[in-house]
Design an enzyme around this catalytic site. Structure first.
Site, PDB file in Angstrom:
ATOM      1  N   ARG A  41      -1.829   1.123 -44.344  1.00 33.85           N
ATOM      2  CA  ARG A  41      -2.736   0.975 -43.207  1.00 33.85           C
ATOM      3  C   ARG A  41      -2.333   2.048 -42.187  1.00 33.85           C
ATOM      4  O   ARG A  41      -1.194   2.511 -42.174  1.00 33.85           O
ATOM      5  CB  ARG A  41      -2.592  -0.403 -42.572  1.00 33.85           C
ATOM      6  CG  ARG A  41      -3.010  -1.535 -43.460  1.00 33.85           C
ATOM      7  CD  ARG A  41      -2.739  -2.879 -42.764  1.00 33.85           C
ATOM      8  NE  ARG A  41      -3.184  -3.967 -43.593  1.00 33.85           N
ATOM      9  CZ  ARG A  41      -2.400  -4.616 -44.460  1.00 33.85           C
ATOM     10  NH1 ARG A  41      -1.127  -4.285 -44.583  1.00 33.85           N
ATOM     11  NH2 ARG A  41      -2.892  -5.603 -45.183  1.00 33.85           N
ATOM     12  N   LYS A  66       0.239  -7.161 -40.761  1.00 34.74           N
ATOM     13  CA  LYS A  66      -0.694  -8.254 -41.063  1.00 34.74           C
ATOM     14  C   LYS A  66      -0.060  -9.279 -42.005  1.00 34.74           C
ATOM     15  O   LYS A  66      -0.678  -9.746 -42.952  1.00 34.74           O
ATOM     16  CB  LYS A  66      -2.009  -7.718 -41.628  1.00 34.74           C
ATOM     17  CG  LYS A  66      -2.791  -6.876 -40.621  1.00 34.74           C
ATOM     18  CD  LYS A  66      -4.056  -6.335 -41.204  1.00 34.74           C
ATOM     19  CE  LYS A  66      -5.089  -7.421 -41.290  1.00 34.74           C
ATOM     20  NZ  LYS A  66      -6.411  -6.904 -41.686  1.00 34.74           N
ATOM     21  N   HIS A 135      -8.188   3.731 -43.867  1.00 39.04           N
ATOM     22  CA  HIS A 135      -8.193   2.538 -44.710  1.00 39.04           C
ATOM     23  C   HIS A 135      -8.844   2.812 -46.071  1.00 39.04           C
ATOM     24  O   HIS A 135      -8.559   2.123 -47.049  1.00 39.04           O
ATOM     25  CB  HIS A 135      -8.865   1.352 -44.005  1.00 39.04           C
ATOM     26  CG  HIS A 135      -8.326   0.035 -44.442  1.00 39.04           C
ATOM     27  ND1 HIS A 135      -7.087  -0.423 -44.065  1.00 39.04           N
ATOM     28  CD2 HIS A 135      -8.846  -0.909 -45.266  1.00 39.04           C
ATOM     29  CE1 HIS A 135      -6.866  -1.593 -44.630  1.00 39.04           C
ATOM     30  NE2 HIS A 135      -7.908  -1.921 -45.366  1.00 39.04           N
TER      31      HIS A 135
END
Length: 182
Positions: A41, A66, A135
């Site tokens: 990411r 995340k 991404h």
């Protein structure tokens, strides 16, 4: 422009080719190659520290965000070469005391927005039919690993997914997995 969420292998090669023609060719080439190879990411790649890299043992610590599973990945020859070239350029600047791997021209940590700008600019110069963003490299990594026949659980671990449902999209559309069915 298409709404596809990943880049193909040939598009990545075109991005890498044009990245060598910009104002920071070693940095940008290394950043794109490593972002793709490790499925990062944008906030993961701009958070890399020099201490995350172990050139002696050819590995890099991938700190997943995340709630992802952090892990250690091997460094492959092409990215090691790119990394060495970038570190040599980086060492010639007065701001080499900074711990961040990827620095701006002013010596600060490369921002998320600047990484988006680099990918968008390279995508335009490469004549891509998609609006390239970081991404897309993460998704391209997942699809490339599936195309190589890598097991879904291994892809899950490689990308740091806690939930395999986030990984199956890479293997579900891969026709290669059916080649040995009959």
């Amino acid at each position: 422009m298409t709404n596809r969420k990943y880049l193909t292998a040939s598009e990545i090669e075109r991005l890498l080719d044009v990245s060598r023609q910009g104002s920071n060719p070693e940095r940008d080439y290394c950043l794109i190659r490593m972002c793709f190879i490790h499925g990062c990411r944008v906030s993961e790649i701009n958070s890399w520290l020099l201490s995350d890299i172990d050139l002696t043992h050819n590995r890099i610590f991938i700190r997943r965000l995340k709630n992802g599973l952090s892990t250690i990945h091997p460094l492959y020859e092409l990215e090691r070469d790119a990394l060495t070239a970038w570190l040599n350029v980086r060492a010639r600047h007065r701001h080499t005391a900074k711990e961040w791997l990827f620095l701006s021209q002013k010596g600060n940590r490369l921002s998320r927005q600047r990484i988006y700008d680099i990918l968008r600019d390279c995508g335009r110069r490469a004549g891509l039919d998609v609006n390239a963003h970081p991404h897309m490299l993460r998704h391209a990594c997942g699809y490339a690993l599936a195309d190589k026949g890598m097991d879904t659980r291994l892809i899950q671990d490689y990308l740091g997914h806690r939930n395999i449902q986030h990984t199956v999209l890479y293997t579900a559309t891969n026709a290669q997995r059916f080649l040995r069915a009959w």
